[in-house]
Scaffold this motif. Structure first.
Motif, PDB file in Angstrom:
ATOM      1  N   ARG A   1       3.173  -7.059  -9.426  1.00 36.02           N
ATOM      2  CA  ARG A   1       3.929  -7.598  -8.291  1.00 36.02           C
ATOM      3  C   ARG A   1       4.762  -6.489  -7.645  1.00 36.02           C
ATOM      4  N   HIS A   2       5.424  -5.700  -8.476  1.00 38.43           N
ATOM      5  CA  HIS A   2       6.230  -4.595  -7.963  1.00 38.43           C
ATOM      6  C   HIS A   2       5.336  -3.572  -7.255  1.00 38.43           C
ATOM      7  N   ARG A   3       4.177  -3.309  -7.835  1.00 42.80           N
ATOM      8  CA  ARG A   3       3.249  -2.319  -7.285  1.00 42.80           C
ATOM      9  C   ARG A   3       2.755  -2.743  -5.900  1.00 42.80           C
ATOM     10  N   MET A   4       2.566  -4.053  -5.689  1.00 40.36           N
ATOM     11  CA  MET A   4       2.008  -4.561  -4.430  1.00 40.36           C
ATOM     12  C   MET A   4       3.068  -5.030  -3.450  1.00 40.36           C
TER      13      MET A   4
ATOM     14  N   HIS B   1       2.835  -4.333   0.174  1.00 36.84           N
ATOM     15  CA  HIS B   1       1.681  -4.896   0.883  1.00 36.84           C
ATOM     16  C   HIS B   1       1.737  -6.421   0.980  1.00 36.84           C
ATOM     17  N   GLN B   2       2.476  -7.056   0.087  1.00 35.25           N
ATOM     18  CA  GLN B   2       2.433  -8.509  -0.025  1.00 35.25           C
ATOM     19  C   GLN B   2       3.845  -9.094  -0.092  1.00 35.25           C
TER      20      GLN B   2
ATOM     21  N   TYR C   1      -6.412  -9.570  -5.580  1.00 33.67           N
ATOM     22  CA  TYR C   1      -7.727  -9.663  -4.936  1.00 33.67           C
ATOM     23  C   TYR C   1      -7.628  -9.222  -3.480  1.00 33.67           C
ATOM     24  N   SER C   2      -6.570  -9.648  -2.800  1.00 31.77           N
ATOM     25  CA  SER C   2      -6.401  -9.291  -1.388  1.00 31.77           C
ATOM     26  C   SER C   2      -6.195  -7.799  -1.212  1.00 31.77           C
TER      27      SER C   2
END
Length: 624
Positions: free
Chosen positions: A84-87, A90-91, A106-107
């Motif tokens: 979650r932290h890594r993305m 982006h998200q 996946y996205s």
């Protein structure tokens, strides 16, 4: 932990009533919430039953939708906070669930997502923009995923019962190869199910369904690889014991992540003892549970209590008594296809007790396959050594052993002398040998259906042959990881826990632990004839009492011979006598029951036949 189900038809809409009925078959897997959603004008339905573990709010219920995509997911992603932290750049995230993190992965990463995941999972993701449905199963096979594919339809589910409800059991046929595998090994081989039409997605595989063409593409995204690199270890400069100690500790701590209380399934052995030691460091108030048998040869409760006392853990001992006939049938029914492993009974019992108070528990599954815990590893090495040193005499002894009755202890060892290592591996833990199958089944039935023991032998030995250049013991461990572990051990623990709405987590099956086990450094410390799992025993000396670290390996078994001979004798006779005489030889079964009274280990075969008899009565499956 949850149940998932889906149905797609390229020609017509899916019946909501039929789908809703099939969804109820998964209620034990997820009693906290049950729902489904329609897509593509009801040509695609996705359903989910939820056992709430992470983010208990209704916002994390499934099917879960985000940016047009939808997911149904069974399992846990243990590194979801890190992902979650890594993305996060982006998200945007609206829940604290691992489900949303998985769909976001996946996205962001597409089909490269698997390299980022550490967890147990079976999931399906609907991508309307790509017009595809993506299914995947974790690398060890902790979570089941079955599917059925026809010219116009595609169905999937966590359990066979949900699929048979969707398509109608009366339309399904017995799979001869899977049936033969069950008779020989007590379980169906990877990718098989008892039904010809239904397959199980193998561990480490993804399946992409093209919703335009109804074509499928199955790919392997992970398989065991032996590495000479020191990369898997937390510190390459440390010795193997210190490095693995750190890796295991991290795995256990990550698997304590939960929004509900987590407990321990403590068997009394080194594997679950190490899990308990690491867990109690992070959670001093953690509780543990074990099963006690009156039969002392199978009872490990004293060792489990010694571990709990040594670690200061609040421990519960469950006294196991023979199940009633009704309870046994209920347990067998939940497995949905025959399974010979009688330890499913105590595993169900301890899961039942834990589930009255907790939703999650950790177990030691996977340690034996990864680090050499089974007695047949040294058995294989002994046979290989004798056969290579005494080739002619070994083959002569093997030929002469054919006159020894099958129930005589040691006959299989003698018969294996002089055989190839892969052949020996494929017969070492058989229930019914090929010649016994041809006596158990009637000539008329054998002429109607394609029964091929050689095909089952080949499937069993294939992974062994793939890794045979690493040596007999290493090849056997890797083969067990790909057959016995997912098809028996993990199938058993999944069904036993889900029967009681309990989530079982296996720290030994973390990606980093597996990678550490499959290195030349780790495999240089293989078990000897006198010591199993030497690496784990060395680590355990830091945490566990010497009465445990020095004790010989015991399997987690049940006194099935005593139970079937006494309290359950009437149900055994009832079900075995009900077997179709046009399929099963009555004289052979009667002789087996008589011999079992004199040679108790034959009750393993009796239990397998009981499991088969109950399945055939319940499902009324077609043989043709």
């Amino acid at each position: 932990m949850c149940g998932i189900i889906g149905a797609f038809s390229s020609t017509s809409s899916i019946s909501h009533a039929s789908f809703a009925r099939a969804l109820t078959k998964l209620e034990r897997r997820g009693p906290d919430n049950s729902s489904y959603q329609a897509f593509m004008s009801s040509h695609l339905l996705l359903g989910h039953t939820r056992l709430s573990i992470i983010d208990l709010s209704s916002h994390a219920n499934q099917p879960f939708l985000k940016r047009d995509n939808a997911i149904v997911f069974n399992g846990e992603i243990y590194n979801y906070k890190e992902l979650r932290h890594r993305m996060s750049s982006h998200q945007d995230f609206t829940t604290s669930s691992d489900t949303e993190v998985l769909l976001s992965a996946y996205s962001v990463y597409g089909m490269d997502m698997f390299s980022y995941l550490d967890g147990m999972y079976a999931f399906a993701i609907y991508d309307p923009n790509q017009r595809r449905l993506t299914l995947a199963r974790d690398i060890a096979g902790e979570k089941p995923l079955y599917y059925l594919h026809t010219d116009s339809c595609f169905y999937f589910a966590s359990e066979l019962s949900a699929l048979t409800s969707l398509c109608g059991a009366q339309s399904l046929r017995l799979d001869p190869e899977a049936f033969t595998s069950i008779l020989m090994y007590g379980y169906s081989m990877p990718g098989e199910s008892i039904y010809q039409e239904i397959k199980e997605l193998e561990p480490g595989r993804s399946l992409v369904l093209d919703l335009e063409t109804n074509d499928t593409d199955i790919r392997t995204y992970w398989e065991p690889v032996i590495s000479s690199s020191s990369k898997p270890f937390s510190d390459p400069n440390c010795d193997i014991v210190t490095s693995l100690d750190s890796t295991l500790k991290s795995s256990v701590h990550s698997r304590l992540e939960s929004d509900v209380e987590v407990g321990l399934l403590l068997s009394g052995g080194i594997d679950s003892g190490l899990v308990a030691a690491y867990a109690s460091q992070a959670r001093p108030d953690i509780r543990s549970f074990t099963v006690s048998f009156q039969e002392k040869t199978l009872d490990e409760s004293e060792h489990a209590s010694a571990i709990a006392q040594h670690l200061g853990i609040n421990h519960t001992v469950i006294q196991a008594s023979p199940p009633t006939a009704e309870h046994l049938i209920s347990i067998l029914d939940y497995y949905h296809e025959p399974l010979a492993d009688s330890s499913l009974i105590p595993t169900t019992l301890v899961s039942q007790t834990i589930s009255r108070e907790l939703k999650v528990a950790l177990s030691g599954d996977g340690g034996d396959e990864l680090f050499g815990g089974y007695t047949h590893y040294s058995w294989l090495r002994r046979i290989n050594h004798i056969s290579s040193q005494h080739r002619r005499s070994s083959k002569l002894i093997s030929a002469c052993s054919r006159v020894i009755p099958g129930h005589v202890r040691g006959r299989r060892f003698l018969a294996s002398l002089g055989q190839s290592p892969s052949t020996v591996y494929s017969v070492v833990n058989q229930y019914f040998e090929p010649h016994e199958i041809f006596r158990l089944l009637t000539p008329d039935f054998l002429s109607e259906i394609q029964i091929s023991p050689n095909a089952s032998l080949a499937k069993k030995s294939k992974p062994f042959e793939q890794y045979s250049h690493y040596g007999v013991m290493t090849a056997a461990m890797l083969a067990d990881f790909q057959t016995y572990l997912p098809c028996d051990i993990l199938a058993k623990t999944d069904r036993a826990s889900m029967y009681n709405s309990l989530e079982l987590r296996s720290p030994f099956l973390a990606k980093d632990v597996i990678a550490s086990a499959y290195t030349s450094r780790a495999l240089s410390l293989l078990p000897s004839a006198s010591t199993s799992k030497p690496i784990l025993r060395k680590i355990a000396t830091k945490y566990l009492p010497s009465s445990v670290t020095g004790a010989p390996k015991r399997g987690f078994g049940a006194p099935i011979d005593q139970w079937l001979k006494h309290g359950l004798n009437s149900i055994v006779k009832e079900y075995l006598s009900s077997l179709d005489p046009s399929v099963f030889s009555k004289p052979y079964i009667e002789t087996l029951l008589l011999n079992a009274e004199k040679f108790p280990r034959l009750y393993g075969k009796v239990f397998l036949l009981l499991s088969i008899a109950r399945f055939l009565e319940r499902e009324q499956v077609s043989y043709g």
